[in-house]
Structure formats: structure tokens, C-alpha cells
Design a protein around this motif. Sequence first.
Motif, PDB file in Angstrom:
ATOM      1  N   ALA A 304      55.160  38.119  41.145  1.00  0.00           N
ATOM      2  CA  ALA A 304      54.067  38.926  40.603  1.00  0.00           C
ATOM      3  C   ALA A 304      54.512  40.368  40.413  1.00  0.00           C
ATOM      4  O   ALA A 304      54.169  41.010  39.412  1.00  0.00           O
ATOM      5  CB  ALA A 304      52.851  38.854  41.528  1.00  0.00           C
ATOM      6  N   ASN A 305      55.286  40.892  41.359  1.00  0.00           N
ATOM      7  CA  ASN A 305      55.786  42.266  41.221  1.00  0.00           C
ATOM      8  C   ASN A 305      56.622  42.414  39.959  1.00  0.00           C
ATOM      9  O   ASN A 305      56.501  43.394  39.215  1.00  0.00           O
ATOM     10  CB  ASN A 305      56.622  42.632  42.446  1.00  0.00           C
ATOM     11  N   THR A 321      48.896  38.160  28.026  1.00  0.00           N
ATOM     12  CA  THR A 321      49.499  39.077  28.991  1.00  0.00           C
ATOM     13  C   THR A 321      48.459  39.591  29.985  1.00  0.00           C
ATOM     14  O   THR A 321      48.731  39.713  31.177  1.00  0.00           O
ATOM     15  CB  THR A 321      50.178  40.267  28.295  1.00  0.00           C
ATOM     16  N   LEU A 322      47.248  39.841  29.490  1.00  0.00           N
ATOM     17  CA  LEU A 322      46.218  40.346  30.389  1.00  0.00           C
ATOM     18  C   LEU A 322      45.729  39.261  31.340  1.00  0.00           C
ATOM     19  O   LEU A 322      45.436  39.534  32.506  1.00  0.00           O
ATOM     20  CB  LEU A 322      45.060  40.932  29.572  1.00  0.00           C
ATOM     21  N   TYR A 323      45.658  38.016  30.883  1.00  0.00           N
ATOM     22  CA  TYR A 323      45.261  36.949  31.787  1.00  0.00           C
ATOM     23  C   TYR A 323      46.329  36.648  32.828  1.00  0.00           C
ATOM     24  O   TYR A 323      46.028  36.326  33.978  1.00  0.00           O
ATOM     25  CB  TYR A 323      44.903  35.687  31.013  1.00  0.00           C
ATOM     26  N   ILE A 324      47.577  36.760  32.438  1.00  0.00           N
ATOM     27  CA  ILE A 324      48.634  36.571  33.429  1.00  0.00           C
ATOM     28  C   ILE A 324      48.556  37.664  34.490  1.00  0.00           C
ATOM     29  O   ILE A 324      48.768  37.417  35.679  1.00  0.00           O
ATOM     30  CB  ILE A 324      50.020  36.553  32.766  1.00  0.00           C
ATOM     31  N   LEU A 325      48.216  38.870  34.068  1.00  0.00           N
ATOM     32  CA  LEU A 325      48.029  39.937  35.058  1.00  0.00           C
ATOM     33  C   LEU A 325      46.870  39.610  35.997  1.00  0.00           C
ATOM     34  O   LEU A 325      46.932  39.902  37.199  1.00  0.00           O
ATOM     35  CB  LEU A 325      47.784  41.273  34.353  1.00  0.00           C
ATOM     36  N   LEU A 326      45.813  38.989  35.472  1.00  0.00           N
ATOM     37  CA  LEU A 326      44.736  38.553  36.356  1.00  0.00           C
ATOM     38  C   LEU A 326      45.255  37.519  37.351  1.00  0.00           C
ATOM     39  O   LEU A 326      44.835  37.485  38.511  1.00  0.00           O
ATOM     40  CB  LEU A 326      43.584  37.973  35.541  1.00  0.00           C
ATOM     41  N   GLY A 327      46.189  36.683  36.898  1.00  0.00           N
ATOM     42  CA  GLY A 327      46.809  35.730  37.800  1.00  0.00           C
ATOM     43  C   GLY A 327      47.582  36.425  38.911  1.00  0.00           C
ATOM     44  O   GLY A 327      47.546  36.003  40.072  1.00  0.00           O
ATOM     45  N   THR A 328      48.272  37.519  38.579  1.00  0.00           N
ATOM     46  CA  THR A 328      49.001  38.262  39.621  1.00  0.00           C
ATOM     47  C   THR A 328      48.025  38.876  40.618  1.00  0.00           C
ATOM     48  O   THR A 328      48.316  38.968  41.815  1.00  0.00           O
ATOM     49  CB  THR A 328      49.890  39.369  39.022  1.00  0.00           C
ATOM     50  N   ALA A 329      46.849  39.294  40.135  1.00  0.00           N
ATOM     51  CA  ALA A 329      45.849  39.859  41.051  1.00  0.00           C
ATOM     52  C   ALA A 329      45.394  38.810  42.054  1.00  0.00           C
ATOM     53  O   ALA A 329      45.193  39.106  43.243  1.00  0.00           O
ATOM     54  CB  ALA A 329      44.664  40.402  40.254  1.00  0.00           C
ATOM     55  N   ALA A 334      45.743  36.640  47.611  1.00  0.00           N
ATOM     56  CA  ALA A 334      46.076  35.540  48.526  1.00  0.00           C
ATOM     57  C   ALA A 334      46.969  35.995  49.669  1.00  0.00           C
ATOM     58  O   ALA A 334      46.953  35.404  50.753  1.00  0.00           O
ATOM     59  CB  ALA A 334      46.747  34.404  47.756  1.00  0.00           C
ATOM     60  N   VAL A 335      47.780  37.049  49.445  1.00  0.00           N
ATOM     61  CA  VAL A 335      48.664  37.549  50.511  1.00  0.00           C
ATOM     62  C   VAL A 335      48.136  38.857  51.083  1.00  0.00           C
ATOM     63  O   VAL A 335      48.869  39.624  51.697  1.00  0.00           O
ATOM     64  CB  VAL A 335      50.113  37.731  49.989  1.00  0.00           C
ATOM     65  N   ASN A 336      46.837  39.114  50.835  1.00  0.00           N
ATOM     66  CA  ASN A 336      46.135  40.265  51.405  1.00  0.00           C
ATOM     67  C   ASN A 336      46.711  41.603  50.948  1.00  0.00           C
ATOM     68  O   ASN A 336      46.725  42.579  51.700  1.00  0.00           O
ATOM     69  CB  ASN A 336      46.130  40.190  52.938  1.00  0.00           C
ATOM     70  N   GLN A 337      47.183  41.642  49.704  1.00  0.00           N
ATOM     71  CA  GLN A 337      47.657  42.893  49.124  1.00  0.00           C
ATOM     72  C   GLN A 337      46.595  43.389  48.130  1.00  0.00           C
ATOM     73  O   GLN A 337      46.791  43.403  46.917  1.00  0.00           O
ATOM     74  CB  GLN A 337      49.010  42.695  48.441  1.00  0.00           C
ATOM     75  N   GLN A 340      47.333  46.351  45.605  1.00  0.00           N
ATOM     76  CA  GLN A 340      48.067  45.955  44.406  1.00  0.00           C
ATOM     77  C   GLN A 340      47.157  45.211  43.431  1.00  0.00           C
ATOM     78  O   GLN A 340      47.233  45.408  42.214  1.00  0.00           O
ATOM     79  CB  GLN A 340      49.262  45.073  44.773  1.00  0.00           C
ATOM     80  N   ALA A 341      46.286  44.363  43.964  1.00  0.00           N
ATOM     81  CA  ALA A 341      45.370  43.615  43.109  1.00  0.00           C
ATOM     82  C   ALA A 341      44.454  44.568  42.347  1.00  0.00           C
ATOM     83  O   ALA A 341      44.243  44.418  41.136  1.00  0.00           O
ATOM     84  CB  ALA A 341      44.544  42.639  43.940  1.00  0.00           C
ATOM     85  N   ASN A 342      43.913  45.548  43.024  1.00  0.00           N
ATOM     86  CA  ASN A 342      43.027  46.508  42.368  1.00  0.00           C
ATOM     87  C   ASN A 342      43.760  47.345  41.334  1.00  0.00           C
ATOM     88  O   ASN A 342      43.211  47.694  40.292  1.00  0.00           O
ATOM     89  CB  ASN A 342      42.353  47.401  43.404  1.00  0.00           C
ATOM     90  N   SER A 343      45.007  47.683  41.625  1.00  0.00           N
ATOM     91  CA  SER A 343      45.813  48.436  40.660  1.00  0.00           C
ATOM     92  C   SER A 343      46.001  47.633  39.370  1.00  0.00           C
ATOM     93  O   SER A 343      45.894  48.175  38.261  1.00  0.00           O
ATOM     94  CB  SER A 343      47.168  48.793  41.273  1.00  0.00           C
ATOM     95  N   VAL A 344      46.269  46.353  39.524  1.00  0.00           N
ATOM     96  CA  VAL A 344      46.431  45.489  38.352  1.00  0.00           C
ATOM     97  C   VAL A 344      45.134  45.422  37.557  1.00  0.00           C
ATOM     98  O   VAL A 344      45.129  45.517  36.320  1.00  0.00           O
ATOM     99  CB  VAL A 344      46.875  44.075  38.787  1.00  0.00           C
ATOM    100  N   LEU A 345      44.011  45.266  38.245  1.00  0.00           N
ATOM    101  CA  LEU A 345      42.731  45.164  37.550  1.00  0.00           C
ATOM    102  C   LEU A 345      42.413  46.446  36.794  1.00  0.00           C
ATOM    103  O   LEU A 345      41.864  46.408  35.683  1.00  0.00           O
ATOM    104  CB  LEU A 345      41.622  44.850  38.550  1.00  0.00           C
TER     105      LEU A 345
END
Length: 450
Positions: A304-305, A321-329, A334-337, A340-345
Amino acid sequence: MSLVPKPRVSFTLSIAVISGVFGGGHAGLAQPDPAAISSLTGGHTASTVSSAQFTFAPLSPSCPFPPIPLSESTDEIISFSLFVKPATSEPEQVQSSLLGESSENQWPLEAAGISPEIVRLIRAGQLEAALALVPKIQNPYEREATLASISEAYLQRGQLQQAETIALGIPAPSLPEGELHDVEPYDGEYPFGRDWAISSVITAYINAGQLDSALALVNQRDEEDRLPFLLDIAEHYQVQGQPAKALAVLDLALANYRSEEEEKTEELAKYSLEAANAIRFTTLARFMGIYSVAGGARQAAALANELVTLVQSFTRQTLLTLYILLGTAYVYEAVNQKEQANSVLTFVLQSTEALEESYVKAMILSGVARVYTALEENDRAQQVLYQAQELADAVSEASQQSVSTVSLIPTYLALGQPENALRITEAIEPLELRQQVQQAITCAQANPSR
């Protein structure tokens, strides 16, 4: 070295993801369905577009959405926004007719330079008789093409082990350097050699669920050609409920990818940096998706990084590309980061503003809101969903309004608002389609995903 070209690894434009992939959840669901991430990256639950119709992922396994007919303009915009996963030998080609004389997809035996007598025997299904004539063939390229075609004919019969034995027994043609042969490839599209035959058998084993056999055969391919098969095998192990095997094969695939990545990227970048980035993006996304659903959260987060850095370097963003970024979020959540999830959103929200089509914006914003629910930020989710609803309400074209409206439904359900999910279906036309969507919502309420 054989002059027959190797099977091509191709990318085709098609739907791979859509807002409904976040479906599969139900009202009050705190965690995202892991299959959603696989959907985002070419997994088996992805929504699809086919023959100008659009099918969202089901709200729950027993509650599918109906296909939504698309206008030509809508179909074009959606389809050409998205990449499908890298392909090996296409099953439709592998299973093309060998015997039907009138088949448009007939395996072009004559074009391979195979003798008319052997062609007749293959078409008549007399494969043992055809095989008995192979030792009489003098030209090594014709012999290779003949054996590959006989192997393919055994695949048509479902005799995979026999097809494998023949494919592995095909010798690589060896002529003195500079000597020409009289067997030409068929328009560069159908390679009639050992590599093609082995690839066809691997694909057949995968399609038949015989994954151990497929994996054993992958080592017969050149190292630079193994990655698509390894990814397919890993994905199928996961579908079969064997996540440990899926992860083991994924690790092999990732090692293969890393060993070949730099050289292949540099070579492709000489012709098109955009194409090189697209292939890297699609491959990393697929790795991330399979790792996620197979229990490899740590590996998925590392990928994801990479994906986030790569996508943020693109000059323009698309639906994919934007949906894949939602996938990274989702992976970060899932790993309590969560940071990073909010930054992606935040990046997704900013990028969505630059898009032109209101219904596409609505679909993306609904996906963002759905991720916020997984992050337990329901107030923020409600705010973004309200923006998505306004955009969907402003759409006038029927198929675009239907697509954008249905994309909102999983998010309303995730927020525990089934009444709003049913309310917005009034915008869906025609009436029959609206009723089918309503039935899916009612079904999901009675049969939520677990």
C-alpha cells in the motif's frame, strides 16, 4: 532458439472495480468485508461491465444487485477509466474450437504449417494416430507446432495429464544459426511452440482447480514469464480456502516480480513511461488485494505504501486509481494505521474535485464515505455521503443516475440507514430495475454478511 513468439502477457481495458465493491457489508458493520479489497484489485468479487451493462458486487452473497444497462457514453467513460488485471493465455483462446470446421475461433492448424494429413486426424479426434506420425516430420518447427497442437487437442478433451506429457516432451527447435525455416507464425497471434503449449496446460490446470499441478508446471516457463501464472494460482488457492498456500505462492510471486521489475520497467519506459507506471500500478494493486484477503496484512500494508507513492505521482487520476487508493485505506485500517488511511482519503477527496462527470464523483465519494465508516468516523462519513447524494441527484441521464444511486446504497446500509437506502431507489429507472434493487436491499437486511 525457436522463432515462434512466446505467449503474450497483456493488459486489457475493462471494469475491475466500482463503488459497489464496498458492498457485501450490512448495516452496522464495523470492519470492511476483506473481499472488498480483492474486488478493488481484480479479485473474484469485482463488479463488472459487459455488453453495455453494469453489475455491482452483491450486498451479501445471497443478495445480488441486478445488472444496470448503460448508455453508450456511460459505458465508454467507465470502461476506459479502468484496467483489468494482467492476463496470461486467455481461457477463451485456450478453449477455442479445434474440431468445428465452421468455427470462427478455430485453432488455425493449417497456418502453423502442419501437414494436411495430421490436420485431418486432429480434427477427426484421432489424436493417437496424429501423434504416431510426428516422428516422420523432418522440419523441427513443424514438429514443434504439431506437438503443441496435439497437446491443445487433448486439453479440449479434458485430458490434462496427457496434454502436459506431450507439452513437456516438445523439443526446442534447433537449426544452424542463420538457417531459415518454412513455418511462419500465424499473424504473430498464435505461437505454436513449447512455451505456448505449457502455458495452455497451466491455464487449464488453474481453471480446473488443480493448483498443485499448475504450480509444479510453472517452473517449466522462463523466469520472466512466471508472474501472471503465480498470481492466478495464489488467487485461486485463496478462493479454495487455502490461505496458507496462497501466501506461500504470493511470496514466490513477489520475489519473482522484484527480480524482474527494474529491468522490465526500464525497458518499457523507453517506449512509454505511462505504460510502465500503469503495469506497475496494476500489478502492485493485485498483490495488495490478494495478500489482504489471504491474511497477509503486513505485506499488504507495505505494498500500500508503494501504491500510494506511485499513484500520487500520476498527472491525472481516474476512477480506478482513486478506488485503488480507497483499497489502500482499508489496508491501513486493518493494521491500525488510521493516520495513513485518513491521509489517503484526503488525497482522494481533493483529486475527485478535478473530475468532470458528476456521477463518477458521486461513486467515488460514496466509496470514501464507506471507508470512513470502517474507520468509525461516522460523522465524516455522513458529511461526504451527503455530498455524494447531491451529485447523484443532479444527474439527469438515466443510466448514470442509476449507477450513481446504487453506488450509495452500501454506504447507507453501513451507516445503519436502510430507510435511506430504500428511499433513494425512487430515482432508479425503469420501474422493474428499481424493484430489483429494492429486493436486493430487503434481502441484505434479512441475510447480512457475517
